[in-house]
Design an enzyme around this catalytic site. Structure first.
Site, PDB file in Angstrom:
ATOM      1  N   PRO A  67     -17.238 -12.081  44.110  1.00 16.26           N
ATOM      2  CA  PRO A  67     -16.784 -12.561  42.799  1.00 16.26           C
ATOM      3  C   PRO A  67     -17.725 -12.110  41.705  1.00 16.26           C
ATOM      4  O   PRO A  67     -18.941 -12.068  41.900  1.00 16.26           O
ATOM      5  CB  PRO A  67     -16.795 -14.085  42.949  1.00 16.26           C
ATOM      6  CG  PRO A  67     -17.745 -14.363  44.064  1.00 16.26           C
ATOM      7  CD  PRO A  67     -17.628 -13.199  44.996  1.00 16.26           C
ATOM      8  N   ASP A  68     -17.151 -11.739  40.549  1.00 14.67           N
ATOM      9  CA  ASP A  68     -18.012 -11.356  39.438  1.00 14.67           C
ATOM     10  C   ASP A  68     -18.455 -12.606  38.688  1.00 14.67           C
ATOM     11  O   ASP A  68     -18.160 -13.730  39.060  1.00 14.67           O
ATOM     12  CB  ASP A  68     -17.328 -10.335  38.523  1.00 14.67           C
ATOM     13  CG  ASP A  68     -16.245 -10.950  37.640  1.00 14.67           C
ATOM     14  OD1 ASP A  68     -15.935 -12.144  37.811  1.00 14.67           O
ATOM     15  OD2 ASP A  68     -15.696 -10.223  36.801  1.00 14.67           O
ATOM     16  N   PHE A  69     -19.205 -12.406  37.614  1.00 10.74           N
ATOM     17  CA  PHE A  69     -19.822 -13.536  36.934  1.00 10.74           C
ATOM     18  C   PHE A  69     -18.988 -14.109  35.800  1.00 10.74           C
ATOM     19  O   PHE A  69     -19.195 -15.240  35.406  1.00 10.74           O
ATOM     20  CB  PHE A  69     -21.192 -13.107  36.381  1.00 10.74           C
ATOM     21  CG  PHE A  69     -22.243 -12.967  37.445  1.00 10.74           C
ATOM     22  CD1 PHE A  69     -23.087 -14.011  37.751  1.00 10.74           C
ATOM     23  CD2 PHE A  69     -22.359 -11.793  38.159  1.00 10.74           C
ATOM     24  CE1 PHE A  69     -24.040 -13.891  38.746  1.00 10.74           C
ATOM     25  CE2 PHE A  69     -23.309 -11.662  39.155  1.00 10.74           C
ATOM     26  CZ  PHE A  69     -24.149 -12.708  39.446  1.00 10.74           C
ATOM     27  N   ARG A  70     -18.058 -13.327  35.279  1.00 16.47           N
ATOM     28  CA  ARG A  70     -17.480 -13.763  34.012  1.00 16.47           C
ATOM     29  C   ARG A  70     -15.960 -13.807  33.947  1.00 16.47           C
ATOM     30  O   ARG A  70     -15.415 -14.299  32.973  1.00 16.47           O
ATOM     31  CB  ARG A  70     -18.001 -12.854  32.886  1.00 16.47           C
ATOM     32  CG  ARG A  70     -19.501 -13.029  32.682  1.00 16.47           C
ATOM     33  CD  ARG A  70     -20.051 -12.080  31.621  1.00 16.47           C
ATOM     34  NE  ARG A  70     -21.464 -12.320  31.431  1.00 16.47           N
ATOM     35  CZ  ARG A  70     -22.413 -11.819  32.191  1.00 16.47           C
ATOM     36  NH1 ARG A  70     -22.100 -11.047  33.197  1.00 16.47           N
ATOM     37  NH2 ARG A  70     -23.692 -12.082  31.965  1.00 16.47           N
ATOM     38  N   ASN A 143     -25.955  -4.763  39.649  1.00 15.99           N
ATOM     39  CA  ASN A 143     -25.570  -5.674  40.715  1.00 15.99           C
ATOM     40  C   ASN A 143     -26.773  -6.051  41.578  1.00 15.99           C
ATOM     41  O   ASN A 143     -27.646  -5.226  41.841  1.00 15.99           O
ATOM     42  CB  ASN A 143     -24.485  -5.030  41.571  1.00 15.99           C
ATOM     43  CG  ASN A 143     -23.254  -4.662  40.757  1.00 15.99           C
ATOM     44  OD1 ASN A 143     -22.938  -5.332  39.779  1.00 15.99           O
ATOM     45  ND2 ASN A 143     -22.580  -3.603  41.137  1.00 15.99           N
ATOM     46  N   ASP A 145     -26.383  -7.271  44.720  1.00 21.10           N
ATOM     47  CA  ASP A 145     -25.891  -7.427  46.088  1.00 21.10           C
ATOM     48  C   ASP A 145     -26.417  -6.400  47.088  1.00 21.10           C
ATOM     49  O   ASP A 145     -26.142  -6.510  48.285  1.00 21.10           O
ATOM     50  CB  ASP A 145     -24.361  -7.405  46.092  1.00 21.10           C
ATOM     51  CG  ASP A 145     -23.784  -6.216  45.324  1.00 21.10           C
ATOM     52  OD1 ASP A 145     -24.256  -5.075  45.538  1.00 21.10           O
ATOM     53  OD2 ASP A 145     -22.872  -6.423  44.506  1.00 21.10           O
ATOM     54  N   HIS A 162     -31.437  -5.754  37.384  1.00 22.27           N
ATOM     55  CA  HIS A 162     -31.586  -7.207  37.400  1.00 22.27           C
ATOM     56  C   HIS A 162     -32.158  -7.697  38.728  1.00 22.27           C
ATOM     57  O   HIS A 162     -32.011  -8.866  39.077  1.00 22.27           O
ATOM     58  CB  HIS A 162     -30.236  -7.873  37.129  1.00 22.27           C
ATOM     59  CG  HIS A 162     -29.640  -7.466  35.813  1.00 22.27           C
ATOM     60  ND1 HIS A 162     -28.282  -7.422  35.593  1.00 22.27           N
ATOM     61  CD2 HIS A 162     -30.213  -7.069  34.655  1.00 22.27           C
ATOM     62  CE1 HIS A 162     -28.055  -7.011  34.354  1.00 22.27           C
ATOM     63  NE2 HIS A 162     -29.205  -6.788  33.775  1.00 22.27           N
TER      64      HIS A 162
END
Length: 324
Positions: A67-70, A143, A145, A162
């Protein structure tokens, strides 16, 4: 007889249409013969770029099922209500983590990139293919991940803007073997508290939380890499988060830039030197659509599709063995 989709996606480059005529001024300014896929194919054929930088965003991760963040209703922030956070962003706030680490640890257990739940997509393997061809200068990813690394890429070719789950530290600065943190998170809250006791402070993966500086490797890498870039490929990002979104302006003025994304991005005035699709210098190309499909089409046009599909198939088989 109809041509099958697989046959239609063969590795024979399609013929390119002749470019429209240019004025003398436009001829002097242009970077690509045409600001489209034909122009990129021609550029790669004629210039043979060897310092390609790929910028990667959440679009590659969501294609892998993460799932993405936004995204409204489906993004990670929208799914955090069960933690009763003051605000969804607090789960990645360093001060909130100090006081309430359990929320992040539970989330991390769901997202931990073991290769058993989430696997790299064909677009991740596209970046690996560029490395194998000796073209990739660096991959800069937003990302956390580590799916880029799960393709088998050399970690030196990947800069996580990040941070990511590849390494871990205690909040007092002590380095912690990542497998110890993974084992603790999978075991539950008591194991995480025991790990904190062992190292004298809470332990977290080296993901950049709100309130923490970006990795030094990102800062130094940008200064060293981007001036040498001869082709910039931006994949699956809305380019809304600074300073990552400012990187598109740091390549040389005559470096072609490609955006492959579902929506146009990087054109907002706050990005100085951002994308200028349709400009007379014919430098920027927007390929709209599903990332994986667009990558397949791109590779078909430049004659790399068979190599990409073979690499992806081998990687997918390795992942299946790992999950078994």
């Amino acid at each position: 007889a109809q041509t099958s989709p697989a046959a239609a996606m063969g590795d024979v480059p399609a013929p390119m249409s002749p470019p429209p005529p240019l004025s003398k001024e436009e001829e002097a300014r242009r970077v690509l013969v045409t600001a489209d896929l034909d122009g990129i194919v021609r550029y790669i054929s004629e210039k043979n770029p060897k310092n390609v930088i790929v910028m990667v965003g959440a679009g590659l991760s969501t294609a892998a099922g993460i799932p993405d963040f936004r995204s409204p209703g489906t993004g990670l922030y929208a799914n955090l209500k069960r933690f009763n956070l003051p605000s969804p962003e607090d789960i990645f706030d360093i001060e909130y983590f100090r006081d309430h680490p359990e929320a992040f640890y539970e989330l991390a257990r769901d997202l931990w990139p073991t290769g058993k739940k989430y696997s790299p997509t064909i677009s991740h393997f596209f970046v690996k293919l560029l490395e194998q061809q000796g073209r990739l200068l660096r991959c800069y990813t937003q990302n956390v991940d580590t799916l880029e690394l799960l393709t088998g890429m050399n970690p030196r070719r990947v800069v996580a803007a990040h941070g990511n789950f590849a390494t871990a530290h205690a909040l007092n600065g002590k380095q912690v073997p990542i497998h110890e943190l993974e084992d603790a998170i999978m075991a539950g809250p008591e194991a995480c508290r025991a790990l904190a006791g062992k190292y004298g402070a809470l332990v977290k993966p080296d993901i950049v939380f709100f309130g923490e500086p970006l990795p030094k490797r990102f800062t130094y890498g940008v200064a060293a890499d981007f001036p040498n870039c001869d082709l910039l490929i931006v994949l699956g990002t809305s380019l809304t988060v600074a300073p990552f979104n400012q990187l598109v302006a740091k390549v040389p003025p005559r470096c072609p830039r490609i955006l492959i994304n579902r929506e146009m991005a990087g054109t907002h005035p706050h990005i100085l030197g951002g994308f200028r699709f349709g400009d007379a210098d014919r430098r920027d190309v927007f390929l709209k659509g599903d990332i994986d499909l667009a990558i397949r089409n791109f590779c078909q046009r430049v004659g790399w599709l068979k190599a990409l599909e073979a690499m992806h198939a081998e990687g997918s088989m390795d992942a299946a063995v790992e999950r078994a």
